[in-house]
Each structure stands twice: as structure tokens, then as C-alpha cells.
Design a protein around this motif. Structure first.
Motif, PDB file in Angstrom:
ATOM      1  N   THR A 279      -3.538   7.333 -10.658  1.00 50.37           N
ATOM      2  CA  THR A 279      -2.611   6.397 -11.308  1.00 50.37           C
ATOM      3  C   THR A 279      -2.413   5.111 -10.530  1.00 50.37           C
ATOM      4  N   LEU A 280      -2.798   5.080  -9.255  1.00 51.81           N
ATOM      5  CA  LEU A 280      -2.631   3.873  -8.458  1.00 51.81           C
ATOM      6  C   LEU A 280      -3.828   2.953  -8.653  1.00 51.81           C
ATOM      7  N   ALA A 281      -3.546   1.660  -8.688  1.00 49.30           N
ATOM      8  CA  ALA A 281      -4.614   0.686  -8.933  1.00 49.30           C
ATOM      9  C   ALA A 281      -4.206  -0.634  -8.314  1.00 49.30           C
ATOM     10  N   GLY A 282      -5.076  -1.636  -8.516  1.00 46.66           N
ATOM     11  CA  GLY A 282      -4.744  -2.982  -8.072  1.00 46.66           C
ATOM     12  C   GLY A 282      -4.767  -3.162  -6.576  1.00 46.66           C
ATOM     13  N   GLY A 283      -5.542  -2.323  -5.854  1.00 43.99           N
ATOM     14  CA  GLY A 283      -5.615  -2.475  -4.406  1.00 43.99           C
ATOM     15  C   GLY A 283      -4.340  -2.119  -3.688  1.00 43.99           C
ATOM     16  N   ARG A 284      -3.512  -1.251  -4.276  1.00 44.72           N
ATOM     17  CA  ARG A 284      -2.227  -0.871  -3.675  1.00 44.72           C
ATOM     18  C   ARG A 284      -2.183   0.645  -3.501  1.00 44.72           C
ATOM     19  N   PRO A 285      -2.855   1.179  -2.471  1.00 46.89           N
ATOM     20  CA  PRO A 285      -2.804   2.618  -2.220  1.00 46.89           C
ATOM     21  C   PRO A 285      -1.477   3.017  -1.588  1.00 46.89           C
ATOM     22  N   VAL A 286      -1.262   4.306  -1.418  1.00 44.13           N
ATOM     23  CA  VAL A 286      -0.115   4.783  -0.646  1.00 44.13           C
ATOM     24  C   VAL A 286      -0.237   4.225   0.765  1.00 44.13           C
ATOM     25  N   GLN A 287       0.866   3.728   1.301  1.00 41.16           N
ATOM     26  CA  GLN A 287       0.832   3.037   2.592  1.00 41.16           C
ATOM     27  C   GLN A 287       2.224   3.051   3.217  1.00 41.16           C
ATOM     28  N   PRO A 288       2.335   2.643   4.496  1.00 44.01           N
ATOM     29  CA  PRO A 288       3.674   2.556   5.084  1.00 44.01           C
ATOM     30  C   PRO A 288       4.533   1.556   4.321  1.00 44.01           C
ATOM     31  N   MET A 289       5.791   1.893   4.145  1.00 41.55           N
ATOM     32  CA  MET A 289       6.703   0.999   3.453  1.00 41.55           C
ATOM     33  C   MET A 289       6.944  -0.265   4.278  1.00 41.55           C
ATOM     34  N   PRO A 290       6.793  -1.454   3.690  1.00 41.41           N
ATOM     35  CA  PRO A 290       7.240  -2.664   4.399  1.00 41.41           C
ATOM     36  C   PRO A 290       8.759  -2.617   4.579  1.00 41.41           C
ATOM     37  N   LEU A 291       9.192  -2.710   5.809  1.00 39.87           N
ATOM     38  CA  LEU A 291      10.611  -2.604   6.140  1.00 39.87           C
ATOM     39  C   LEU A 291      11.075  -3.825   6.922  1.00 39.87           C
ATOM     40  N   ALA A 292      12.300  -4.241   6.653  1.00 41.32           N
ATOM     41  CA  ALA A 292      12.920  -5.314   7.428  1.00 41.32           C
ATOM     42  C   ALA A 292      13.569  -4.683   8.650  1.00 41.32           C
ATOM     43  N   ALA A 293      12.756  -4.381   9.623  1.00 38.43           N
ATOM     44  CA  ALA A 293      13.235  -3.690  10.820  1.00 38.43           C
ATOM     45  C   ALA A 293      12.238  -3.922  11.949  1.00 38.43           C
ATOM     46  N   ARG A 294      12.702  -3.679  13.164  1.00 36.18           N
ATOM     47  CA  ARG A 294      11.832  -3.823  14.326  1.00 36.18           C
ATOM     48  C   ARG A 294      12.308  -2.830  15.381  1.00 36.18           C
ATOM     49  N   THR A 295      11.494  -2.625  16.391  1.00 40.08           N
ATOM     50  CA  THR A 295      11.859  -1.722  17.479  1.00 40.08           C
ATOM     51  C   THR A 295      11.992  -2.520  18.766  1.00 40.08           C
ATOM     52  N   GLU A 296      13.121  -2.365  19.440  1.00 44.16           N
ATOM     53  CA  GLU A 296      13.377  -3.043  20.707  1.00 44.16           C
ATOM     54  C   GLU A 296      13.824  -2.017  21.735  1.00 44.16           C
TER      55      GLU A 296
ATOM     56  N   LEU B 103      -0.064  12.249  -0.380  1.00 45.43           N
ATOM     57  CA  LEU B 103       0.417  11.494  -1.538  1.00 45.43           C
ATOM     58  C   LEU B 103      -0.713  10.747  -2.222  1.00 45.43           C
ATOM     59  N   GLN B 104      -1.619  10.158  -1.447  1.00 44.22           N
ATOM     60  CA  GLN B 104      -2.751   9.457  -2.044  1.00 44.22           C
ATOM     61  C   GLN B 104      -3.602  10.425  -2.864  1.00 44.22           C
ATOM     62  N   GLY B 105      -3.793  11.634  -2.356  1.00 49.05           N
ATOM     63  CA  GLY B 105      -4.548  12.629  -3.111  1.00 49.05           C
ATOM     64  C   GLY B 105      -3.855  13.004  -4.410  1.00 49.05           C
ATOM     65  N   ALA B 106      -2.528  13.027  -4.380  1.00 50.20           N
ATOM     66  CA  ALA B 106      -1.776  13.405  -5.580  1.00 50.20           C
ATOM     67  C   ALA B 106      -1.768  12.308  -6.629  1.00 50.20           C
ATOM     68  N   PHE B 107      -1.836  11.027  -6.199  1.00 52.63           N
ATOM     69  CA  PHE B 107      -1.645   9.922  -7.144  1.00 52.63           C
ATOM     70  C   PHE B 107      -2.839   8.972  -7.245  1.00 52.63           C
ATOM     71  N   HIS B 108      -3.990   9.366  -6.737  1.00 51.42           N
ATOM     72  CA  HIS B 108      -5.138   8.460  -6.758  1.00 51.42           C
ATOM     73  C   HIS B 108      -5.531   8.052  -8.167  1.00 51.42           C
TER      74      HIS B 108
END
Length: 514
Positions: free
Chosen positions: A191-208, A184-189
Motif C-alpha cells: 500500500t505504500l508508494a511515492g518513494g515513502r517507505p516506512v522510516q524513522p519519524m521526523p521529529l522536532a527534537a535533538r539530543t544534548e 512494518l515495511q513487510g506488512a505494508f509494502h
């Protein structure tokens, strides 16, 4: 009509935002008494839990049905083909096609939603927070609220992440996840800017214990959800019928127990309405509180959808975990006025078909589009007709502009680019737009403003203009054109508002002469 004990603060709405007000008030001003009411049932012993955390599928289904207000039926689970047919007008608009389990269509509550056929709500303790995808991307450049001081805003976002238990490590960082992000980063490099590359989504979740636990309003409530807080009371199945107004102040509210039908009044030093972006302005209007912007600037994010079977080259050569988790293609206007998410099956809110499955993992792609925010897009409230709980019926007026259509077509191009980078589309034809309202990200109807000039409902602390002690919360407060999932933004705004209430009520309550 009877009266009961009177809290310092009354909160209407038990979703993540109402829970934020309660939690921050408990932390900042524990001496204050807080009453939180919700019109819907409490689904789980611990109030506000996400239904995905209910291990028994039958019990989870019952909880979803109980959240569906007037639509107490089990919905089907159609795949992309059925969703496409509904989007393109090839099938009758039925709840099974337009409303997801745990929600019900506005029109089923006797609202008029022809301009937004998928406009949906949930009625339960925890609100949509019992059913959401838990995606919490922070707002980017133009999505941020320009008149809020940056340091204050960043601190509030950090607190929102704490309350929601947001992490980018909800899923393991597998070889597949890294390969997806790299593609995805290769496809959208460009158009992405501002120090916000493709990355894991911040999620309200945890593993127990190897099990993923999704955050609901119970996580936000924290210790309040466990009981034992003497100054906090939660009443489910309790409808707020109207607010009582005396001059420049709200003195309290008229409540109804929906099980017994009993009606009573409570008085409060401050009132918060955090019902959602449709029902918060509805309650204000029903109470005679009608700023010029109330219900206007309705913003729903058009959502473009696709699905792809991953290229085997992205998969590990040796057996191992293939999960890709959720990847995030961040918003950054003007080059990228979209928020993209690529989800494995578990995380997708819309069932992904696997009819052409050859054993290779399938992921869904959802691109949310920022659109023009206009006064003309609004909710109208009826003086003559009532909804299923007796409040003024709502009619939705919402139209995409020519500019919006251009953005949507560009989003289709982007989803096609992403699918080409990841593998083989599993459905014929172009990516498609879900019916209006499908995002469930309705915003702007109680929008925040820098000044009381008729273009906003509340100030920078979420206090309603012209009313000394009435605050609003939820996605409706967001005034900017956004593409990102709005929950973390709304929780951050509620943090700032709750801090303001704590300061305002720092002085002891006046002694009643009654």
C-alpha cells in the motif's frame, strides 16, 4: 482605555506559528518592530520551552496546570482501558479521560462540544508547542496544497524543518528500531508508494549530553527567545479582545492585561492572528470580520489506537539498547489514506498500560485518518454567550460521514495488521477510535484558497480576503484533507506569509498626522 507604542506588526498567539512569523520577519526585515502577545502565562524563563524539557517533575506538572486555562487541576493518567471506556461511552466524560495534561476541554471554557467531546486547547506562551509530540512528517501527495508552486512549497517546508530543528535521528537507530521498521515495511509494502517507505519519524527534537531535548516555540524564536532583540517584544498574559477595523484595513487591536485587568489599544501596519484553529476564527468573528467560510470546513483527524508487546524475535539476542524510537508509516492516497506512527513509551502522548508486561518492550500504535472536508462541519459563535475570557462562546458542529466510517474501519484493520507483524496486543478487542477531537489537529477553519469564492478565508499568502493587512496562521489555514501531523505544514505556510508581510512593509511607514 490607554494607548501604548505601536509596532509595525502585531502577532496574536505565541505558539510555533506565531513564533515563525516573528522569527522570519526578524530575519527578512529586521528593521520592523514586532509585538507578539499571548493570552497565557510564560511557563519557563526562556519563553515557549517544551514542558518535557523541565527536569523537575513537580515543576513540569505546575507548568502543565498553568496551561489549562479554566481547568487548574492535576489530571490523572489513565491507560488504554480508561481511554477505551471513554471512547465507547462506558464512563463519564471527564477531563482526566479526554484532556491531556497541559490542555483543557473547550466545554470547560463554556463552549459546546457535544459533536467533538475531546476538543481541547492550551493557553500559555508556546501554545500546544509546549506539549506536543514533536512529530513533523511532511505532507504527501494529496495532503499538499495544489495551487502553491512546488518549488516554493518545498523551500518553505525546508525552512520549517530548519526553524523546528527537525531530524530523523532524534532517537538512536538501534537494532530494535530497524527490526520494527522492517516488520512494518513487510506488512505494508503493497500500500505504500511515492518513494515513502516506512522510516524513522521526523521529529522536532535533538539530543544534548545524552538527554533528549524537545522543540517548542523557543526553538522557533531562536535568538528572539534569548532577549536582546530591540525590535521584538513578547507580552504574556495579554488577551486580544478584538481587532479594530477601518474599511479594508485592520488598524490595530484592543488588548487586556489579564493580571491587572488594564485595557489598551495598539496600532499596527499589519496584524497576524495565529491563536489556533478554534480561537483564530473566534477573534475574527468577534471583530466583525466574517468571510462566508470562517469557522467552516472544520477537520479533525479520527485517531485509531492500539498497543503491542514486541515479539522477542525483534529484540537483540545480546543485552543492549532496546529503544525503538518512533517509526513512521507514511500517508499516500488513495491506497493508504492514513498516517501511522509506532511509538515507544517516552514518545507516546497517551499513557500505554503495561499490566501484562513480562519485561518485553511495549509500543503504542496510532493511525490518523484523512476524512472528508465539508462546509457543514463548522464552529458557530454566539452573539449572546461568552466564554471564560469574554469572547463569543463556540459551538462545534462536526459529524463523520459514511465514507469516514469506512476509512476508520480500514484503519482498524491496518493497526491489527501492524500489531500482528510486531508482536502481541496487550488489550483485548479491536483497536479503537479515540473520542472526536483527541487528535488536537484541528484544521480548515481559516482555510487558504486560490480565489475569493466563498470557500476560503485567506489567499495563498494567508492574507484574509477583503482585508489589506490582516493575516492568519496555524493549522486552521490548511485546506486539504490530511492525516499527517500538521505542525510542519502550518509553519511552512507561516514562512510564506511572513515573507509576504516583509515584502508588503518594505516601504517606510507613513508619517502620522497625530
Amino acid at each position: 482605555m490607554t494607548e501604548r507604542s505601536h509596532p509595525d506588526v502585531l502577532i496574536v498567539g505565541g505558539g510555533p506559528v506565531g513564533a515563525t512569523f516573528a522569527r522570519v520577519l526578524h530575519e527578512r526585515a529586521p528593521q520592523l518592530t514586532v509585538l507578539l502577545v499571548d493570552a497565557g502565562p510564560q511557563l519557563t524563563p526562556r519563553p515557549g520551552q517544551h514542558v518535557k524539557n523541565i527536569p523537575d517533575p513537580a515543576e513540569r506538572e505546575r507548568a502543565q496546570v498553568r496551561s489549562q486555562g479554566p481547568t487548574q487541576v492535576v489530571y490523572g493518567t489513565p491507560g488504554i482501558g480508561a481511554r477505551r471506556a471513554a471512547a465507547e461511552g462506558e464512563a463519564p466524560a471527564r477531563p482526566a479521560l479526554l484532556a491531556r495534561p497541559g490542555t483543557f476541554l473547550l466545554r470547560d471554557a463554556h463552549g459546546m462540544a457535544d459533536d467533538m467531546p475531546a476538543a481541547a486547547l492550551s493557553t500559555n506562551v508556546g501554545g500546544m508547542g509546549a506539549h506536543w509530540t514533536c512529530a513533523c512528517p511532511p505532507p504527501g501527495n494529496t495532503e499538499r496544497i495544489p495551487f502553491l508552486p512546488s518549488a516554493e512549497w518545498d523551500a518553505a517546508l525546508q525552512d520549517a524543518n530548519r526553524l523546528l530543528a527537525v531530524t530523523q535521528a532524534a532517537y538512536p537507530d538501534t537494532d530494535v528500531a530497524r527490526a520494527i521498521r522492517q516488520a512494518l515495511q513487510g506488512a505494508f509494502h503493497d500500500t505504500l508508494a511515492g518513494g515513502r517507505p516506512v522510516q524513522p519519524m521526523p521529529l522536532a527534537a535533538r539530543t544534548e549530553g545524552g538527554v533528549r531535548v524537545w522543540s517548542g516555540a523557543d526553538v522557533v524564536l531562536g535568538p528572539l527567545a534569548d532577549g536582546g532583540a530591540a525590535n521584538f517584544t513578547l507580552l504574556p498574559d495579554t488577551l486580544c479582545q478584538r481587532l479594530m477595523v477601518d474599511g479594508p484595513r485592520v488598524t490595530g487591536a484592543q488588548l487586556q492585561d489579564r493580571r491587572s485587568g488594564e485595557v489598551w489599544t495598539v496600532h499596527a501596519r499589519a496584524v497576524v492572528v495565529a491563536a489556533d484553529a478554534l480561537r483564530t476564527p473566534q477573534l475574527l468573528w468577534a471583530s466583525g470580520i466574517r468571510p462566508a467560510a470562517l469557522g467552516h470546513y472544520l477537520n479533525d483527524q479520527p485517531q485509531v489506537l492500539g498497543a503491542v508487546q514486541l515479539d522477542p524475535a525483534l529484540l537483540p539476542a545480546s543485552p543492549g539498547p532496546a529503544a525503538g524510537g518512533v517509526s513512521w508509516v507514511p500517508f499516500h492516497a488513495p491506497a493508504h489514506p492514513y498516517h501511522g506512527q509506532v511509538m515507544e513509551l517516552e514518545a507516546s502522548p497517551i499513557p500505554i498500560p503495561v499490566e501484562q508486561d513480562t519485561g518485553t518492550p511495549v509500543v503504542g500504535l496510532g493511525w490518523f485518518c484523512a476524512r472528508e472536508v465539508r462546509f457543514e462541519d463548522h464552529l458557530a459563535f454566539s452573539a449572546d454567550h461568552r466564554d471564560d475570557v469574554g469572547l463569543p462562546a463556540i459551538t462545534v458542529h462536526h459529524t463523520l460521514t459514511p465514507t469516514d466510517h469506512v476509512v476508520i474501519e480500514r484503519a482498524k484493520d491496518e493497526v491489527e495488521r501492524a500489531m500482528a507483524a510486531l508482536g502481541r496486543p496487550i488489550a483485548a478487542g479491536r483497536p479503537f477510535v479515540l473520542p472526536s477531537g483527541s487528535s488536537l489537529h484541528y484544521q480548515g477553519t481559516t482555510r487558504m484558497g486560490e480565489r475569493d469564492d466563498g470557500t476560503s478565508v485567506c489567499d495563498a499568502t494567508s492574507r484574509v480576503w477583503g482585508v489589506e493587512n490582516l493575516y492568519v496562521g496555524g493549522n486552521g489555514v490548511i485546506p486539504t484533507s490530511t492525516a499527517c501531523n500538521p505542525t510542519v505544514t502550518s509553519v511552512a505556510l507561516a514562512v510564506l506569509a511572513a515573507q509576504a508581510i516583509a515584502r508588503a512593509l518594505a516601504q517606510p511607514a507613513p508619517v502620522s498626522s497625530a
